[in-house]
Design a protein around this motif. Structure first.
Motif: not given
Length: 131
Positions: A57-60, A69-77, A102-104, A121-126
């Motif tokens: 929720e915080i990442v979003r 947006s959450i749909e832009d996420v390409v990687r999470t850890r 996403p790649a996780t 959790i970490e996230a990266e988005a494009i």
């Protein structure tokens, strides 16, 4: 390219020197996100699934505050204090990312700043133009 800092409002951000998220161009990086409730305390102590839901929720929110947006996420850890709980964290992650995929990476860490945190959790988005 312009660098945009996104704050969560945490008093620790200036002390430590970090941002909840940073956007440069179309790229957004969301820092390690812990299960912090709206009261500033650890949310749902002892429950990996619900802590993961809170982290996401915080990442979003951070992504949206950065114009993504959450749909832009390409990687999470997903970082866990106990790898045996990976299925609980994965269930929450899958509920959000089942179609995005996403790649996780899931990993075990020795601990976090707050011993009540079971996951971060970490996230990266494009961000690409919609339409």
């Amino acid at each position: 390219m312009q660098r945009r800092l996104v704050s969560s409002g945490s008093y620790l951000e200036p002390q430590i020197g970090f941002s909840r998220a940073v956007r440069v161009g179309d790229f957004i990086s969301v820092a390690g996100t812990a299960p912090i409730g709206t009261d500033g305390k650890t949310d749902v102590v002892g429950d990996v699934y619900r802590q993961t839901v809170r982290c996401l929720e915080i990442v979003r929110t951070a992504l949206e505050d950065a114009g993504g947006s959450i749909e832009d996420v390409v990687r999470t850890r997903i970082m866990l204090t106990d790898a045996k709980t990976w299925e609980e964290a994965a269930r929450a992650h899958g509920e959000v990312f089942k179609d995005i995929r996403p790649a996780t990476t899931v990993m075990e860490v020795s601990g976090f700043v707050d011993p009540d945190w079971l996951v971060e959790i970490e996230a990266e988005a494009i961000c690409t133009p919609k339409g």
